[in-house]
Scaffold this motif. Structure first.
Motif, short mmCIF file in Angstrom:
data_model
loop_
_atom_site.label_atom_id
_atom_site.label_comp_id
_atom_site.label_asym_id
_atom_site.label_seq_id
_atom_site.Cartn_x
_atom_site.Cartn_y
_atom_site.Cartn_z
N ASP A 200 -4.61 57.54 -4.14
CA ASP A 200 -3.33 58.10 -4.56
C ASP A 200 -2.27 57.36 -3.73
O ASP A 200 -2.39 57.33 -2.50
CB ASP A 200 -3.29 59.59 -4.27
CG ASP A 200 -2.00 60.25 -4.69
OD1 ASP A 200 -0.95 59.58 -4.72
OD2 ASP A 200 -2.03 61.45 -4.99
N PRO A 201 -1.27 56.76 -4.34
CA PRO A 201 -0.25 56.02 -3.57
C PRO A 201 0.37 56.85 -2.45
O PRO A 201 0.77 56.31 -1.43
CB PRO A 201 0.78 55.64 -4.61
CG PRO A 201 0.01 55.55 -5.88
CD PRO A 201 -1.03 56.64 -5.77
N ALA A 202 0.42 58.15 -2.60
CA ALA A 202 0.97 59.01 -1.54
C ALA A 202 0.10 58.97 -0.29
O ALA A 202 0.59 59.27 0.81
CB ALA A 202 1.10 60.44 -2.05
N ASP A 203 -1.18 58.58 -0.43
CA ASP A 203 -2.06 58.48 0.73
C ASP A 203 -1.52 57.51 1.77
O ASP A 203 -1.71 57.70 2.96
CB ASP A 203 -3.47 58.02 0.32
CG ASP A 203 -4.23 59.06 -0.47
OD1 ASP A 203 -3.82 60.25 -0.45
OD2 ASP A 203 -5.23 58.69 -1.11
N ILE A 204 -0.85 56.48 1.32
CA ILE A 204 -0.31 55.48 2.24
C ILE A 204 0.67 56.14 3.20
O ILE A 204 0.61 55.94 4.42
CB ILE A 204 0.35 54.32 1.48
CG1 ILE A 204 -0.71 53.52 0.72
CG2 ILE A 204 1.13 53.41 2.44
CD1 ILE A 204 -0.15 52.44 -0.18
N PHE A 205 1.57 56.93 2.67
CA PHE A 205 2.62 57.53 3.49
C PHE A 205 2.16 58.76 4.26
O PHE A 205 2.91 59.33 5.04
CB PHE A 205 3.85 57.81 2.64
CG PHE A 205 4.45 56.56 2.09
CD1 PHE A 205 5.00 55.60 2.93
CD2 PHE A 205 4.45 56.30 0.73
CE1 PHE A 205 5.56 54.43 2.43
CE2 PHE A 205 5.00 55.12 0.22
CZ PHE A 205 5.55 54.19 1.08
N ALA A 206 0.91 59.17 4.04
CA ALA A 206 0.34 60.27 4.80
C ALA A 206 -0.16 59.79 6.16
O ALA A 206 -0.63 60.59 6.97
CB ALA A 206 -0.79 60.92 4.02
N HIS A 207 -0.06 58.50 6.41
CA HIS A 207 -0.53 57.90 7.66
C HIS A 207 0.62 57.20 8.37
O HIS A 207 1.46 56.57 7.72
CB HIS A 207 -1.64 56.89 7.36
CG HIS A 207 -2.82 57.52 6.69
ND1 HIS A 207 -2.89 57.68 5.33
CD2 HIS A 207 -3.94 58.06 7.20
CE1 HIS A 207 -4.03 58.28 5.03
NE2 HIS A 207 -4.68 58.53 6.14
N ASP A 208 0.63 57.28 9.68
CA ASP A 208 1.69 56.64 10.45
C ASP A 208 1.53 55.12 10.51
O ASP A 208 2.49 54.38 10.43
CB ASP A 208 1.74 57.18 11.88
CG ASP A 208 2.22 58.62 11.93
OD1 ASP A 208 2.94 59.04 11.00
OD2 ASP A 208 1.86 59.33 12.89
#
Length: 88
Positions: free
Chosen positions: A65-73
Motif C-alpha cells: 500500500d503506498p501509504a506504507d512508505i509514509f508509515a516509516h521514518d
C-alpha cells in the motif's frame, strides 16, 4: 585472483532498488541516499510513493500500500518491512 561477490540479501536488494527508483523520481539524484535517509527529506511526494510502490511490487512480487512508505521514518525501516514480507 578473482574476487567473488556474495549474493545480496533481500533487504539489500530492495534497498538498492528503492534508492535507484527514488533518484529517478525525485530531485534527490545528487544526494547520498542510505537506509538512514529520512523519507520526507528526499522529496518523495504521494505520486512518487505510488509509483515507487508499484515498481517494488513488480520487481519483488509483493503487495504494498503506498501509504506504507509514509508509515516509516526512514528508508531502512520501510525496506526492512518489505523484505520481511518477501521472505514470509
Amino acid at each position: 585472483m578473482k574476487v567473488r561477490r556474495m549474493p545480496q540479501s533481500i533487504e539489500e536488494q530492495v534497498l538498492a532498488f528503492a534508492v535507484e527508483q527514488i533518484k529517478v523520481r525525485t530531485k534527490a539524484a545528487d544526494m547520498e541516499i542510505t537506509a538512514d535517509s529520512v523519507l520526507t527529506d528526499l522529496g518523495l511526494q504521494s505520486i512518487e510513493a505510488v509509483l515507487l510502490s508499484g515498481e517494488i511490487e513488480d520487481q519483488f512480487q509483493v503487495e504494498i500500500d503506498p501509504a506504507d512508505i509514509f508509515a516509516h521514518d526512514t528508508l531502512g525501516a520501510f525496506v526492512r518491512e518489505i523484505a520481511g514480507r518477501i521472505e514470509a
